[in-house]
Design a protein around this motif. Structure first.
Motif, PDB file in Angstrom:
ATOM      1  N   THR A  39      -3.154  30.549   2.830  1.00 59.52           N
ATOM      2  CA  THR A  39      -4.323  29.915   3.410  1.00 59.52           C
ATOM      3  C   THR A  39      -4.002  28.486   3.810  1.00 59.52           C
ATOM      4  OG1 THR A  39      -6.686  29.510   3.065  1.00 59.52           O
ATOM      5  CG2 THR A  39      -5.215  28.998   1.244  1.00 59.52           C
ATOM      6  N   ARG A  40      -4.866  27.885   4.593  1.00 60.94           N
ATOM      7  CA  ARG A  40      -4.644  26.513   5.037  1.00 60.94           C
ATOM      8  C   ARG A  40      -4.626  25.561   3.838  1.00 60.94           C
ATOM      9  NH1 ARG A  40      -5.078  25.350  10.460  1.00 60.94           N
ATOM     10  NH2 ARG A  40      -5.550  27.192  11.734  1.00 60.94           N
ATOM     11  N   GLN A  97       3.143  28.575  12.094  1.00 60.07           N
ATOM     12  CA  GLN A  97       1.954  28.953  12.872  1.00 60.07           C
ATOM     13  C   GLN A  97       2.281  30.040  13.900  1.00 60.07           C
ATOM     14  OE1 GLN A  97      -1.124  27.493  12.364  1.00 60.07           O
ATOM     15  NE2 GLN A  97      -0.823  25.340  11.923  1.00 60.07           N
ATOM     16  N   SER A 125      -1.140  32.647   8.730  1.00 61.26           N
ATOM     17  CA  SER A 125      -2.372  32.683   7.956  1.00 61.26           C
ATOM     18  C   SER A 125      -2.411  33.867   6.989  1.00 61.26           C
ATOM     19  CB  SER A 125      -3.571  32.780   8.908  1.00 61.26           C
ATOM     20  OG  SER A 125      -4.760  33.051   8.204  1.00 61.26           O
ATOM     21  N   TYR A 201      -5.132  22.722  -4.178  1.00 63.41           N
ATOM     22  CA  TYR A 201      -4.619  22.415  -2.839  1.00 63.41           C
ATOM     23  C   TYR A 201      -3.781  21.143  -2.871  1.00 63.41           C
ATOM     24  CZ  TYR A 201      -8.093  25.791  -1.219  1.00 63.41           C
ATOM     25  OH  TYR A 201      -8.827  26.919  -1.025  1.00 63.41           O
ATOM     26  N   SER A 217     -10.459  22.008   6.170  1.00 66.39           N
ATOM     27  CA  SER A 217      -9.616  23.202   6.042  1.00 66.39           C
ATOM     28  C   SER A 217     -10.462  24.463   5.998  1.00 66.39           C
ATOM     29  CB  SER A 217      -8.757  23.105   4.774  1.00 66.39           C
ATOM     30  OG  SER A 217      -7.791  22.085   4.884  1.00 66.39           O
ATOM     31  N   MET A 220     -11.603  25.315   9.414  1.00 63.14           N
ATOM     32  CA  MET A 220     -10.503  25.865  10.208  1.00 63.14           C
ATOM     33  C   MET A 220     -10.208  27.307   9.825  1.00 63.14           C
ATOM     34  SD  MET A 220      -9.417  23.682  12.453  1.00 63.14           S
ATOM     35  CE  MET A 220      -7.691  23.997  12.834  1.00 63.14           C
ATOM     36  N   MET A 221     -10.384  27.640   8.550  1.00 61.91           N
ATOM     37  CA  MET A 221     -10.159  29.021   8.109  1.00 61.91           C
ATOM     38  C   MET A 221     -11.101  29.973   8.832  1.00 61.91           C
ATOM     39  SD  MET A 221      -9.785  28.524   3.996  1.00 61.91           S
ATOM     40  CE  MET A 221      -8.897  27.098   3.342  1.00 61.91           C
ATOM     41  N   ASP A 225      -8.635  30.786  11.978  1.00 62.53           N
ATOM     42  CA  ASP A 225      -7.910  31.910  11.384  1.00 62.53           C
ATOM     43  C   ASP A 225      -8.657  33.223  11.540  1.00 62.53           C
ATOM     44  OD1 ASP A 225      -6.274  29.874  10.710  1.00 62.53           O
ATOM     45  OD2 ASP A 225      -6.345  30.149   8.559  1.00 62.53           O
TER      46      ASP A 225
END
Length: 394
Positions: A39-40, A97, A125, A201, A217, A220-221, A225
């Protein structure tokens, strides 16, 4: 190509890896195609650079790190670039990525077939389903999951000590020796309470606000993702985000699928698919009774790790909820987690039974075959261990 070598050299010389990740010793580096999912925010880029630093001189052009965020790769495929690298003596290509490149899985397959002496290690991801959704890679790729810091890794980072991995069986059989050895060097409890809030994290090491970085984050997930990899239209993003919020604020309970479907105005089947996507993104964990799995309705849904509670504000979560979340998250690494009955007992690998509680709750809970993981102090006994010890299992 020289510009990529300069970037590689700069990144390897300047990256920060205060803790060597345990996964570094678990990967079969002899494989020609290796996928690192995560995960990010868990450190995938750092992991790739750590590999390069450990195995190659910074000026050795046989190894090269590239990132598919570079606009250059919008006009050139991975296989085409890899060919140039290979013909110039390149032998290990590190691709970050990877899913940002169109048709990336077929491009990787072309590399595997065309360049027999080339090793590719790519990062992407946790939402990626390498073998199920990319059959061209299924037979050739070795896939691994990079997780956030374990409590053991966090404790080593904060104290400068070097505690080693402890298997679950060893933690249960030899708890007295292991716990006494740890306590002779440090009191883990203050660090454990820190870890639950911000230790999973690596972004906690940055000087910026941890909650804001974590929130970025998390967005963004969902925004990149899930939507990009699962090819979901942007107009459905608000439904996925609302579902996540409803699941998070409900606490660790069995979800009411019909109610959730009504709340986000979609079908029950779509709700279940969205729940699975959120689990793939490592935003939630879904727990089933022994012998059941998706698409059955789960027994419980909870956040993936306790740090995530810091970003679901202004909700005030009970300590018991956060401690159970820690337990489930740390067990998921190498074990299967199910829930048994209504008394919040967890079954690990279909045979070991655990209960997360405070030390004062143990006397009234009885002395059956359950292991009680208490989180209030460092005490332990024949059927009791401090919960923080389970943070040493990876």
């Amino acid at each position: 190509m020289e510009e990529f070598y300069r970037t590689h050299r700069y990144l390897v010389e300047n990256f920060n890896a205060p803790v060597r990740r345990g996964l570094m010793d678990e990967v079969d580096w002899s494989a020609r195609m290796i996928g690192i999912k995560g995960t990010r925010g868990v450190g995938k880029t750092t992991f790739l650079l750590q590999y390069a630093k450990e195995r190659f001189d910074v000026n050795d052009h046989r190894c090269l790190y590239i990132n598919m965020n570079n606009f250059y790769f919008q006009g050139r495929g991975i296989a085409d670039f890899a060919g140039d690298f290979y013909r110039q003596g390149g032998r290990v290509l590190l691709i970050d990525q990877v899913y940002k490149q169109f048709d990336w899985s077929r491009e990787l397959r072309r590399c595997y077939d065309m360049y027999p002496k080339l090793k590719i290690i790519f990062a992407g991801s946790s939402v990626m389903r390498l073998k199920k959704e990319n059959p061209e890679l299924g037979e050739i790729v070795k896939s691994y999951n990079l997780r956030g810091f374990s409590f053991r890794e966090y404790l080593n980072l904060r104290t400068g000590l070097d505690f080693r991995f402890v298997s679950l069986d060893d933690a249960l059989r030899n708890r007295e020796h292991i716990i006494d050895d740890i306590l002779s060097k440090v009191d883990p409890m203050p660090y454990f309470h820190e870890y639950v809030k911000h230790g999973f994290y690596p972004i906690f090491m940055e000087h910026d606000d941890f909650k804001e970085n974590l929130l970025k984050s998390m967005n963004m997930m969902t925004e990149v993702d899930i939507l990009m990899i699962k090819q979901i239209e942007l107009k459905y993003l608000t439904k996925i985000k609302k579902l996540f919020y409803l699941l998070a604020t409900a606490g660790p309970v069995a979800p009411n699928i019909s109610h959730l479907a009504e709340e986000i105005q979609t079908s029950r089947a779509t709700v279940m698919n969205y729940i699975k996507y959120l689990a793939d993104a490592r935003l939630i964990n879904i727990i089933y009774p022994v012998g059941q799995k998706f698409p059955k309705k789960p027994t419980k849904v909870m956040l993936h790790n306790p740090n995530l509670y810091q970003a679901i504000i202004p909700i005030d979560f009970h300590q018991q909820t956060q401690m159970e979340t820690f337990f489930v998250n740390t067990m998921w690494k190498d074990h299967k987690v199910n829930q048994t009955g209504k008394e919040q007992f967890y079954t690990i690998d279909g045979e070991k039974h655990f209960k997360v509680c405070t030390a004062r709750d143990i006397p009234r809970l009885g002395s059956n075959g359950t292991i009680y993981c208490q989180y209030s102090d460092n005490s332990y006994g024949p059927k009791t261990i401090p919960l923080w010890l389970l943070g040493f299992v990876y």
